[in-house]
Scaffold this motif. Structure first.
Motif, PDB file in Angstrom:
ATOM      1  N   ASN A  41       0.843  -1.221   0.008  1.00 21.89           N
ATOM      2  CA  ASN A  41       0.076  -0.074  -0.089  1.00 21.89           C
ATOM      3  C   ASN A  41       0.922   1.334   0.149  1.00 21.89           C
ATOM      4  OD1 ASN A  41       0.295   1.231   2.756  1.00 21.89           O
ATOM      5  ND2 ASN A  41      -0.284  -0.898   3.329  1.00 21.89           N
ATOM      6  N   ASN A  42       0.029   2.443  -0.351  1.00 16.65           N
ATOM      7  CA  ASN A  42       0.962   3.565  -0.361  1.00 16.65           C
ATOM      8  C   ASN A  42       0.453   4.484   0.932  1.00 16.65           C
ATOM      9  OD1 ASN A  42       1.716   3.105  -2.881  1.00 16.65           O
ATOM     10  ND2 ASN A  42       0.079   3.678  -3.797  1.00 16.65           N
ATOM     11  N   TYR A  43      -0.011   3.972   2.030  1.00 15.54           N
ATOM     12  CA  TYR A  43      -0.226   4.509   3.332  1.00 15.54           C
ATOM     13  C   TYR A  43       0.746   4.253   4.248  1.00 15.54           C
ATOM     14  CZ  TYR A  43      -4.847   5.611   1.091  1.00 15.54           C
ATOM     15  OH  TYR A  43      -6.050   6.017   0.433  1.00 15.54           O
TER      16      TYR A  43
ATOM     17  N   GLN B 121      -8.050   1.893  -3.917  1.00 18.00           N
ATOM     18  CA  GLN B 121      -7.071   1.484  -4.530  1.00 18.00           C
ATOM     19  C   GLN B 121      -7.288   0.392  -5.402  1.00 18.00           C
ATOM     20  OE1 GLN B 121      -2.908   1.902  -2.579  1.00 18.00           O
ATOM     21  NE2 GLN B 121      -4.325   1.289  -0.742  1.00 18.00           N
ATOM     22  N   SER B 122      -6.457  -0.138  -6.280  1.00 14.69           N
ATOM     23  CA  SER B 122      -6.828  -1.252  -7.286  1.00 14.69           C
ATOM     24  C   SER B 122      -5.584  -2.442  -6.669  1.00 14.69           C
ATOM     25  CB  SER B 122      -6.756  -0.939  -8.526  1.00 14.69           C
ATOM     26  OG  SER B 122      -6.834  -2.409  -9.332  1.00 14.69           O
TER      27      SER B 122
ATOM     28  N   ARG C 213      -4.009  -2.815   3.891  1.00 19.26           N
ATOM     29  CA  ARG C 213      -4.024  -2.084   2.397  1.00 19.26           C
ATOM     30  C   ARG C 213      -3.926  -0.496   2.572  1.00 19.26           C
ATOM     31  NH1 ARG C 213      -7.852  -6.037  -1.466  1.00 19.26           N
ATOM     32  NH2 ARG C 213      -6.008  -7.506  -1.880  1.00 19.26           N
ATOM     33  N   TYR C 214      -4.493  -0.147   3.855  1.00 18.62           N
ATOM     34  CA  TYR C 214      -4.385   1.327   4.056  1.00 18.62           C
ATOM     35  C   TYR C 214      -3.472   1.783   5.175  1.00 18.62           C
ATOM     36  CZ  TYR C 214      -7.941   1.602   0.437  1.00 18.62           C
ATOM     37  OH  TYR C 214      -8.421   1.439  -0.645  1.00 18.62           O
TER      38      TYR C 214
END
Length: 363
Positions: free
Chosen positions: A8-10, A220-221, A32-33
């Motif tokens: 994830n980008n978080y 997000q995908s 994922r978050y």
């Protein structure tokens, strides 16, 4: 988490505790978050082994009735999809007093114990998920009891006598919002399964529940974890019709509950209707049954056949990574029976992701 978990980008310092954890949908969605799954409570052997595979550092506390929330590691978020058997429209409807659904109150107890031990600091957010039957069980008083349990104040019945599919209440500085989410409208692409569930968010530290549950946001995908052949959708099939010599696959899921009831009532038109139409979503996956569907190529109905969904296809209908339930933490093979049961009891991933994205955003 193991290496093939989606990245994830978080980046947050938030921690999550998952009661009635099942196969770890809330921990998966949280991770994922940028939210760290810290501990879980689950008693079913196969689901525990599955989640240990993907979250090896997550603590497991077992039986919820034996957990003291004041003695467990504090977390910012507690999630729970408490047992629905006594609330479901297809059950005996004992409501929250039933032996299984009454476990809801143990989750509330654990939340209160943790808040008391931390001077109200943890958890800041609680998320509850359940079936639509919770709106109507016990003459609609069960959902009133749910709201009162979170707010610790009396909540009046709606003047219409019917609970709305979305709403909010506030009591004793607790902000509570609820909303019905249908899995078929969520995800990228959207899930082809009709699965309507109540999601409730309680904010113990402010007025952020509304933003978490009602704000429009992009998700997000995440790619699937393997590349086995998929059930073709009608739209995808039409785009690739050249490759199949213009043979367009037709998939029609059966509505087995409707089929049985209309057959019993000798309702011919209803029975025929239970066979579904081309664009119908799959019926809600249940823990106690396996869905079946018919398949043929357009114009070649007589060459079609009927078969049941595989566990892999059920994972896809829930938005799970492919093969999520196939193996336990010791690489043991999980039986198809255990996989069907676990998936049928699970939460649709895109719905859980939407809520976790909102929590990561507002906290």
């Amino acid at each position: 988490m193991i290496d093939d978990m989606p990245k994830n980008n978080y980046s947050t310092n938030l921690k999550l505790g998952s009661l009635f954890d099942g196969i770890g949908v809330f921990p998966l969605s949280a991770s994922r978050y940028g939210i760290t799954p810290t501990w879980a409570s689950e008693i079913e052997k196969a689901p525990v082994s599955i989640t240990k595979r993907y979250f090896p550092t997550m603590l497991h506390f077992g039986d919820i009735t034996k957990i003291d929330g004041g003695k467990k590691p504090p977390v910012h978020i507690i999630t729970f999809g408490s047992p629905c058997q006594n609330l479901s429209n297809i059950g005996k409807r004992e409501g929250l007093t039933g032996s299984q659904s009454s476990l809801f109150y143990h989750a509330i107890r654990i939340i209160e114990e943790m808040r008391c031990a931390t001077n109200g600091a943890y958890p800041a957010i609680a998320v509850w998920e359940n079936v639509m039957g919770a709106f109507s069980s016990n003459n609609r008083l069960d959902f009133k009891a749910v709201l009162e349990s979170f707010t610790n104040t009396e909540i009046p019945m709606p003047t219409s006598g019917v609970w709305a599919k979305a709403g909010m209440v506030r009591g004793n500085e607790v902000d509570v919002c609820w909303r019905v989410l249908d899995a078929r409208y969520w995800g990228k692409p959207t899930l082809p399964q009709r699965r309507r569930r109540i999601f409730l968010v309680a904010d113990f530290g402010g007025k952020r529940a509304r933003e978490i549950l009602f704000k429009t946001r992009e998700l997000q995908s995440f790619p699937a974890s393997c590349g086995e052949d998929r059930l073709p959708s009608t739209a995808a099939s039409r785009r690739s019709s050249e490759k199949t010599r213009r043979k367009i696959p037709v998939i029609r899921p059966f509505q087995k509950r409707r089929m049985r009831s209309t057959a019993k009532d000798k309702n011919k038109s209803g029975f025929i209707g239970s066979f579904g139409r081309t664009n119908d979503p799959f019926p809600t996956l249940l823990a106690g049954s396996v869905n079946i569907f018919s398949f043929w190529y357009e114009g070649n109905e007589k060459e079609g056949y009927i078969r049941q969904l595989t566990p892999l296809e059920c994972e896809r209908l829930m938005g799970l990574p492919e093969g999520w339930t196939a193996l336990g933490h010791k690489d043991e093979v999980i039986s198809d029976y255990a996989r069907y049961k676990a998936i049928g009891n699970a939460i649709a991933v895109p719905c859980a992701e939407y809520i976790m994205a909102g929590i990561a955003e507002v906290l």
